[in-house]
Write a protein that holds these residues in place. Structure first.
Motif, PDB file in Angstrom:
ATOM      1  N   VAL A 211      -1.979   6.310  -0.586  1.00  0.00           N
ATOM      2  CA  VAL A 211      -1.143   5.891   0.196  1.00  0.00           C
ATOM      3  C   VAL A 211      -0.679   4.436  -0.281  1.00  0.00           C
ATOM      4  CG1 VAL A 211      -1.335   7.179   2.459  1.00  0.00           C
ATOM      5  CG2 VAL A 211      -2.516   4.842   2.100  1.00  0.00           C
ATOM      6  N   TYR A 212      -1.388   3.751  -1.277  1.00  0.00           N
ATOM      7  CA  TYR A 212      -0.944   2.562  -1.624  1.00  0.00           C
ATOM      8  C   TYR A 212       0.257   2.697  -2.586  1.00  0.00           C
ATOM      9  CZ  TYR A 212      -4.785  -0.557  -0.297  1.00  0.00           C
ATOM     10  OH  TYR A 212      -5.554  -1.151   0.293  1.00  0.00           O
ATOM     11  N   GLY A 213       0.774   4.101  -2.852  1.00  0.00           N
ATOM     12  CA  GLY A 213       1.808   4.150  -3.585  1.00  0.00           C
ATOM     13  C   GLY A 213       3.183   4.271  -2.573  1.00  0.00           C
ATOM     14  N   ILE A 214       2.733   4.546  -1.655  1.00  0.00           N
ATOM     15  CA  ILE A 214       3.775   4.840  -0.510  1.00  0.00           C
ATOM     16  C   ILE A 214       4.329   3.491  -0.116  1.00  0.00           C
ATOM     17  CG2 ILE A 214       4.316   5.534   1.759  1.00  0.00           C
ATOM     18  CD1 ILE A 214       4.448   7.900   0.123  1.00  0.00           C
ATOM     19  N   ARG A 215       3.222   2.721  -0.149  1.00  0.00           N
ATOM     20  CA  ARG A 215       3.390   1.427   0.382  1.00  0.00           C
ATOM     21  C   ARG A 215       4.282   0.564  -0.823  1.00  0.00           C
ATOM     22  NH1 ARG A 215      -0.490  -3.821   0.314  1.00  0.00           N
ATOM     23  NH2 ARG A 215       0.634  -5.380   1.796  1.00  0.00           N
ATOM     24  N   LYS A 216       3.926   0.857  -1.805  1.00  0.00           N
ATOM     25  CA  LYS A 216       4.438   0.114  -3.113  1.00  0.00           C
ATOM     26  C   LYS A 216       6.053   0.704  -3.079  1.00  0.00           C
ATOM     27  CE  LYS A 216       4.488  -0.300  -8.191  1.00  0.00           C
ATOM     28  NZ  LYS A 216       3.760  -0.007  -9.473  1.00  0.00           N
ATOM     29  N   ASP A 217       6.258   1.711  -2.951  1.00  0.00           N
ATOM     30  CA  ASP A 217       7.605   2.461  -3.091  1.00  0.00           C
ATOM     31  C   ASP A 217       8.392   1.833  -1.913  1.00  0.00           C
ATOM     32  OD1 ASP A 217       7.311   3.916  -5.195  1.00  0.00           O
ATOM     33  OD2 ASP A 217       6.627   5.455  -4.291  1.00  0.00           O
ATOM     34  N   GLY A 218       7.750   1.982  -0.580  1.00  0.00           N
ATOM     35  CA  GLY A 218       8.603   1.573   0.577  1.00  0.00           C
ATOM     36  C   GLY A 218       8.796  -0.108   0.477  1.00  0.00           C
ATOM     37  N   GLU A 219       7.941  -1.000   0.036  1.00  0.00           N
ATOM     38  CA  GLU A 219       8.381  -2.456   0.115  1.00  0.00           C
ATOM     39  C   GLU A 219       9.490  -2.597  -1.168  1.00  0.00           C
ATOM     40  OE1 GLU A 219       4.654  -4.188  -0.593  1.00  0.00           O
ATOM     41  OE2 GLU A 219       4.319  -4.344   1.927  1.00  0.00           O
ATOM     42  N   ALA A 220       9.555  -1.537  -2.096  1.00  0.00           N
ATOM     43  CA  ALA A 220      10.447  -1.771  -3.008  1.00  0.00           C
ATOM     44  C   ALA A 220      11.966  -1.326  -2.694  1.00  0.00           C
ATOM     45  CB  ALA A 220      10.032  -1.116  -4.453  1.00  0.00           C
ATOM     46  N   GLY A 221      11.770  -0.523  -1.366  1.00  0.00           N
ATOM     47  CA  GLY A 221      13.398   0.041  -1.087  1.00  0.00           C
ATOM     48  C   GLY A 221      13.565   1.382  -1.740  1.00  0.00           C
ATOM     49  N   LYS A 222      12.358   2.218  -2.151  1.00  0.00           N
ATOM     50  CA  LYS A 222      12.813   3.321  -2.674  1.00  0.00           C
ATOM     51  C   LYS A 222      13.846   4.354  -2.055  1.00  0.00           C
ATOM     52  CE  LYS A 222      10.543   7.419  -4.895  1.00  0.00           C
ATOM     53  NZ  LYS A 222       9.380   8.115  -5.015  1.00  0.00           N
ATOM     54  N   ALA A 223      14.586   4.699  -2.967  1.00  0.00           N
ATOM     55  CA  ALA A 223      15.733   5.801  -2.408  1.00  0.00           C
ATOM     56  C   ALA A 223      14.945   6.864  -1.638  1.00  0.00           C
ATOM     57  CB  ALA A 223      16.475   6.374  -3.547  1.00  0.00           C
ATOM     58  N   ARG A 224      15.604   7.377  -0.617  1.00  0.00           N
ATOM     59  CA  ARG A 224      15.346   8.482   0.202  1.00  0.00           C
ATOM     60  C   ARG A 224      13.816   8.263   0.844  1.00  0.00           C
ATOM     61  NH1 ARG A 224      17.503  10.370  -4.462  1.00  0.00           N
ATOM     62  NH2 ARG A 224      15.435  10.906  -5.254  1.00  0.00           N
ATOM     63  N   LEU A 225      13.349   7.126   1.007  1.00  0.00           N
ATOM     64  CA  LEU A 225      12.178   6.771   1.661  1.00  0.00           C
ATOM     65  C   LEU A 225      12.554   5.737   2.861  1.00  0.00           C
ATOM     66  CD1 LEU A 225       9.163   6.494   2.307  1.00  0.00           C
ATOM     67  CD2 LEU A 225       8.895   5.019   0.340  1.00  0.00           C
ATOM     68  N   ALA A 226      12.303   6.173   3.960  1.00  0.00           N
ATOM     69  CA  ALA A 226      12.344   5.063   5.023  1.00  0.00           C
ATOM     70  C   ALA A 226      11.020   4.578   5.263  1.00  0.00           C
ATOM     71  CB  ALA A 226      12.918   5.822   6.517  1.00  0.00           C
ATOM     72  N   TYR A 227      10.831   3.221   5.542  1.00  0.00           N
ATOM     73  CA  TYR A 227       9.275   2.688   5.198  1.00  0.00           C
ATOM     74  C   TYR A 227       9.390   1.591   6.568  1.00  0.00           C
ATOM     75  CZ  TYR A 227       5.249   0.498   3.687  1.00  0.00           C
ATOM     76  OH  TYR A 227       3.705  -0.136   3.558  1.00  0.00           O
ATOM     77  N   PHE A 228       8.481   1.839   7.274  1.00  0.00           N
ATOM     78  CA  PHE A 228       8.195   0.623   8.218  1.00  0.00           C
ATOM     79  C   PHE A 228       6.601   0.361   8.529  1.00  0.00           C
ATOM     80  CE2 PHE A 228      11.212   4.040   9.355  1.00  0.00           C
ATOM     81  CZ  PHE A 228      12.430   3.319   9.428  1.00  0.00           C
ATOM     82  N   ASP A 229       6.301  -1.241   8.267  1.00  0.00           N
ATOM     83  CA  ASP A 229       5.008  -1.482   8.402  1.00  0.00           C
ATOM     84  C   ASP A 229       5.157  -2.741   9.338  1.00  0.00           C
ATOM     85  OD1 ASP A 229       2.489  -2.261   8.003  1.00  0.00           O
ATOM     86  OD2 ASP A 229       2.668  -2.478   5.664  1.00  0.00           O
TER      87      ASP A 229
END
Length: 496
Positions: A211-229
């Motif tokens: 899931v560190y990959g998900i975190r990296k993508d989320g903090e970078a604002g990857k398209a089609r990903l909604a990320y809340f931490d």
């Protein structure tokens, strides 16, 4: 006179990190209203996640294909999941919903809670055809045919379940192999459907977790990903433990990281937790991540990247009688069919078998023998299988099998290594077509000792060397005339 709830201090209702794709409309408000009809009143922070995670594009599809929410325990994550699942059943018309958790007890608690919510709302309950429990699974089926299934994740769970919505609770425990299985189930929905995956959990204890990959993508604002931490960032190992523990006593930090503080968590509970957990307080209550320990540059330890890329020829084709091989890893989560043969124009050719864009590298093993029977039209020179159960099944189906031994496996690994990057430059005659799955396996492969020699192994749990092992075994079959079938007839045609 007692203070009203409005006077009670609450934790932050907005996360420290919040990135999500733009959307014109959102189903979030409707989901909150529907949940309230079942007696589930959402906190502002839960509404925030739904509002931005359930945004819709002009074409009606979700703006976010994936939604990730990291929040410390006991803040109300379960209610957020319950609201999303109720919406799938009674608002969105999703036909198949999968709720998975790392532990069976978590999945079971989710089932019991959903059943309780549905039964408390007569308008929902009368739409239920049945609830079921047994064989490690629970679920709900509506009169419309919609189904909600609860499972505890195992090495292969999720295979074959094509879902409109997949909930991955306790997402910090996810592995690469599990995600490959789950993403394969979503692929059928990606064009004509409207699938969505939710990741929910707390920061992992494994500093190299998937899931560190998900975190990296989320903090970078990857398209089609909604990320809340809601967590407070990274643990700083350069600061002494004593200093860190002192900083954790700051109640301001507690309120920033815990939206449920003052609602369902008390300061007294946090005090007790800090005294007991000590350094464990950072991930558990402050949502802090350990520094990432995965090394993105640690690959290519056996076959170097320059050698692998030099061997790539996207136009390479086999001719004559190819060898076919099957490899199944010890956990039997995936299987792969490898091919090897003479390359048109000289040299040798390896690839993972496939049909168009679908590779014969898939979850489980039940598909393997039917696919091998299809490949018989190519009159393979040999069929090599490194798995007793599959070899038995193939022979029962009328196939002629060479059962690989440990020396056969070792030989295949060394033939591939020598053919790509061996010390004899003239002997580097193996070609491949650049299949990403095979390249990923080569990048992440290391050696494991087998007697006085070696075979392929994976660098860590985020790597799967199954495709590499399959083509290596096929290369053994192609390069070893003594195991060839006696009456195989050449087939001249394209494999793809």
């Amino acid at each position: 006179m007692t203070s009203s709830l409005l006077d009670v201090r609450r934790g932050s209702q907005t996360p420290r990190v919040s990135t999500y794709p733009p959307a014109g409309l959102s189903s979030g408000p409707d989901i909150a209203d529907l949940s309230e009809a079942a007696g589930l009143v959402l906190d502002p922070w839960q509404r925030y996640v739904l509002d931005h995670g359930m945004g819709e594009r002009p074409d009606g599809k979700w703006a976010a294909r994936e939604v990730a929410c990291w929040v410390p325990r006991q803040n109300g994550k379960g209610a957020l999941i319950e609201a999303r699942v109720l919406a799938g059943l009674f608002l969105l018309g999703e036909k198949r919903i999968l709720w998975s958790a790392h532990e069976y007890k978590t999945a079971q608690e989710g089932f019991l809670r959903i059943r309780e919510l549905i039964q408390s709302a007569p308008d929902f309950d009368r739409l239920v055809k049945r609830y079921w429990e047994g064989s490690g699974e629970q679920g709900v089926e509506l009169t419309t045919g919609q189904r909600l299934k609860f499972i505890a994740r195992s090495k292969g769970s999720g295979r074959g379940f094509s879902g409109d919505c997949i909930i991955l609770d306790e997402a910090q425990e996810l592995t690469l192999l599990q995600m490959k299985a789950l993403f394969s189930t979503m692929s059928a929905k990606s064009i004509h459907g409207n699938p969505q995956i939710w990741y929910l959990g707390t920061p992992p204890e494994d500093p190299a977790a998937w899931v560190y990959g998900i975190r990296k993508d989320g903090e970078a604002g990857k398209a089609r990903l909604a990320y809340f931490d809601w967590g407070l960032g990274d643990v700083d190992p350069t600061v002494s433990l004593k200093a860190r523990l002192e900083s954790y006593q700051d109640r301001e930090l507690w309120y920033r990281a815990n939206p449920g503080l003052g609602i369902r968590i008390s300061e007294e509970f946090c005090e007790d937790e800090l005294s007991r957990l000590r350094e464990g307080f950072a991930p558990e209550r402050l949502g802090m991540w350990l520094p990432y320990a995965g090394d993105e540059d640690a690959g290519w330890q056996v076959i170097g990247q320059p050698a692998w890329m030099a061997a790539q020829n996207v136009g390479s084709q086999m001719e004559g009688q190819p060898a076919v091989a099957v490899y199944v890893p010890p956990d039997r989560s995936y299987a792969a069919i490898g091919l090897a043969g003479a390359a048109a124009g000289g040299g040798r050719h390896v690839e993972v078998a496939g049909n168009g864009q679908v590779l014969d590298y898939r979850p489980g093993t039940r598909w393997v023998v039917p696919r091998l029977k299809e490949l018989e039209k190519h009159s393979p020179s040999v069929l090599v299988i490194d798995d007793k159960a599959l070899a038995d099944e193939a022979e029962e189906a009328g196939l002629v099998v060479h059962r690989a031994t440990a020396p056969d496996v070792v030989t295949g690994c060394q033939l591939l290594y020598d053919g790509i990057s061996g010390p004899d430059v003239a002997g580097r005659d193996v070609r491949h077509i650049g299949q990403p799955e095979l390249t990923d396996a080569v990048r992440g492969a290391v050696k494991r000792d087998v007697g006085g020699s070696w075979a392929w192994a994976r660098r860590d749990l985020a790597v799967d060397v199954t495709p590499l092992a399959a083509v290596s075994l096929a290369l053994f079959g192609h390069s070893t005339p003594r195991v060839h079938r006696q009456k195989a007839q050449p087939f001249f045609g394209s494999w793809r």
